[in-house]
Design a protein around this motif. Structure first.
Motif, PDB file in Angstrom:
ATOM      1  N   THR A  96       1.083  -8.145  -4.342  1.00  0.00           N
ATOM      2  CA  THR A  96      -0.085  -7.407  -4.862  1.00  0.00           C
ATOM      3  C   THR A  96      -0.308  -6.056  -4.454  1.00  0.00           C
ATOM      4  OG1 THR A  96      -1.520  -9.593  -4.472  1.00  0.00           O
ATOM      5  CG2 THR A  96      -2.732  -7.562  -4.750  1.00  0.00           C
ATOM      6  N   SER A  97      -0.595  -5.000  -5.274  1.00  0.00           N
ATOM      7  CA  SER A  97      -0.843  -3.562  -5.026  1.00  0.00           C
ATOM      8  C   SER A  97      -2.232  -3.294  -4.533  1.00  0.00           C
ATOM      9  CB  SER A  97      -0.649  -2.829  -6.253  1.00  0.00           C
ATOM     10  OG  SER A  97      -0.836  -1.516  -5.991  1.00  0.00           O
ATOM     11  N   ALA A  98      -2.222  -2.566  -3.289  1.00  0.00           N
ATOM     12  CA  ALA A  98      -3.368  -2.307  -2.755  1.00  0.00           C
ATOM     13  C   ALA A  98      -3.868  -0.948  -2.620  1.00  0.00           C
ATOM     14  CB  ALA A  98      -3.242  -2.825  -1.256  1.00  0.00           C
ATOM     15  N   GLY A  99      -3.174  -0.088  -3.637  1.00  0.00           N
ATOM     16  CA  GLY A  99      -3.424   1.223  -3.745  1.00  0.00           C
ATOM     17  C   GLY A  99      -3.091   2.284  -2.852  1.00  0.00           C
ATOM     18  N   LYS A 100      -3.652   3.316  -2.292  1.00  0.00           N
ATOM     19  CA  LYS A 100      -3.123   4.126  -1.411  1.00  0.00           C
ATOM     20  C   LYS A 100      -3.901   4.123  -0.310  1.00  0.00           C
ATOM     21  CE  LYS A 100      -1.054   7.254  -4.923  1.00  0.00           C
ATOM     22  NZ  LYS A 100      -1.152   8.551  -5.479  1.00  0.00           N
ATOM     23  N   ASP A 157      -0.699   7.536   1.462  1.00  0.00           N
ATOM     24  CA  ASP A 157      -1.473   8.509   0.651  1.00  0.00           C
ATOM     25  C   ASP A 157      -1.123   9.950   1.286  1.00  0.00           C
ATOM     26  OD1 ASP A 157      -3.310   9.891  -0.924  1.00  0.00           O
ATOM     27  OD2 ASP A 157      -5.002   9.208   0.235  1.00  0.00           O
ATOM     28  N   ASP A 210       4.690   8.028  -8.024  1.00  0.00           N
ATOM     29  CA  ASP A 210       4.025   6.708  -8.463  1.00  0.00           C
ATOM     30  C   ASP A 210       4.966   5.699  -9.049  1.00  0.00           C
ATOM     31  OD1 ASP A 210       1.641   7.378  -7.059  1.00  0.00           O
ATOM     32  OD2 ASP A 210       0.729   7.812  -9.388  1.00  0.00           O
ATOM     33  N   ARG A 260      -6.324  -3.617   6.858  1.00  0.00           N
ATOM     34  CA  ARG A 260      -6.149  -4.619   5.714  1.00  0.00           C
ATOM     35  C   ARG A 260      -5.380  -5.833   6.217  1.00  0.00           C
ATOM     36  NH1 ARG A 260      -5.924  -4.564   0.115  1.00  0.00           N
ATOM     37  NH2 ARG A 260      -5.576  -6.945  -0.352  1.00  0.00           N
ATOM     38  N   MET A 293       0.771  -1.267   0.148  1.00  0.00           N
ATOM     39  CA  MET A 293      -0.034   0.044  -0.151  1.00  0.00           C
ATOM     40  C   MET A 293       0.867   1.250  -0.002  1.00  0.00           C
ATOM     41  SD  MET A 293      -2.910   1.043   2.802  1.00  0.00           S
ATOM     42  CE  MET A 293      -3.853  -0.656   2.580  1.00  0.00           C
ATOM     43  N   GLN A 294       0.899   2.320  -0.907  1.00  0.00           N
ATOM     44  CA  GLN A 294       1.463   3.312  -0.933  1.00  0.00           C
ATOM     45  C   GLN A 294       0.928   4.337   0.054  1.00  0.00           C
ATOM     46  OE1 GLN A 294       1.775   4.726  -4.889  1.00  0.00           O
ATOM     47  NE2 GLN A 294       2.786   6.795  -4.384  1.00  0.00           N
ATOM     48  N   ASP A 306       6.230   2.165  -7.877  1.00  0.00           N
ATOM     49  CA  ASP A 306       6.200   0.967  -8.885  1.00  0.00           C
ATOM     50  C   ASP A 306       7.503   0.212  -8.702  1.00  0.00           C
ATOM     51  OD1 ASP A 306       3.686   1.578  -9.329  1.00  0.00           O
ATOM     52  OD2 ASP A 306       4.328   2.661 -11.294  1.00  0.00           O
ATOM     53  N   GLU A 341      -5.537   2.238   7.520  1.00  0.00           N
ATOM     54  CA  GLU A 341      -5.874   1.489   6.437  1.00  0.00           C
ATOM     55  C   GLU A 341      -4.906   0.365   6.477  1.00  0.00           C
ATOM     56  OE1 GLU A 341      -7.458   5.538   5.817  1.00  0.00           O
ATOM     57  OE2 GLU A 341      -5.617   4.684   6.293  1.00  0.00           O
TER      58      GLU A 341
END
Length: 214
Positions: free
Chosen positions: A94-98, A63, A75, A107, A60-61, A79, A103
């Protein structure tokens, strides 16, 4: 009078023997066919089976939009971190967005086997730039690793940027190769390099040898 019964008896015996021969040969043929199909199917399953990953990560990146830097460039750094982790054959990524720490912990509690990694770029020191813009050279990379099911913080690391040096390998020996891109975008390349360093640090935490450099 004796000729007809004798012929009838011989014909009955021949017919019975013929029927017994047919009954003996048919079932083994069908059974052998079924066994051959079963063995063929098992062989196909063994050929397509792949080993499970030793470690699974959900990345997760962090935010944060306060950097004043190009979002696409940021980004790209994240990556590079994900690609480096996924370059190992024994790792699933797996990428989980931001998101942020709450959070990421949430998760992780939802995961059964995968560790959740929060990837963050943070300013090390206050910048003297105007209008709140951040000097990318002052950024450090941080990773927070949360344990599945419990959401507990397992590892945290801070990675600092280092001078970028692009290399090629000749006979296994790294050889510096200067390019114009390094002169034009040194800060971006140093951040991407730091992202790969952060991935290697994380892999070593889990006793996994980092993949070789290209």
């Amino acid at each position: 009078m004796l000729l007809l019964p004798t012929l009838f008896l011989c014909a009955s015996v021949a017919w019975a023997q013929s029927g017994r021969k047919a009954q003996k040969t048919t079932p083994p043929t069908a059974e052998a066919t079924r066994q051959g199909e079963s063995e063929s199917g098992a062989a196909k399953q063994g050929a397509t089976k792949t080993p499970d990953a030793l470690v699974s990560f959900v990345v997760m990146q962090y935010d944060d939009v306060t950097y004043g830097l190009d979002p696409l460039a940021l980004d790209g750094v994240a990556d590079n971190f994900i690609r480096r982790l996924g370059a190992s054959r024994v790792v699933s990524v797996t990428s989980a967005g931001k998101g942020r720490r709450p959070e990421a912990r949430k998760r992780a509690k939802e995961e059964t086997t995968s560790y959740v990694v929060l990837f963050q770029m943070e300013e090390e020191m206050a910048s003297s730039g105007s209008m709140g813009r951040v000097d990318s050279r002052t950024l450090v990379l941080k990773t927070y690793v949360y344990t599945p099911k419990t959401g507990d913080l397992k590892y945290t690391d801070t990675i600092y940027q280092r001078p970028y040096r692009q290399t090629a390998r000749i006979g296994g020996v790294p050889i510096p190769v200067p390019t114009h891109r390094i002169e034009r975008y040194p800060s971006q390349l140093e951040l991407e390099q730091a992202a790969r360093d952060a991935a290697d640090r994380l892999l070593s935490r889990f006793q996994i040898t980092p993949p070789p450099d290209n």
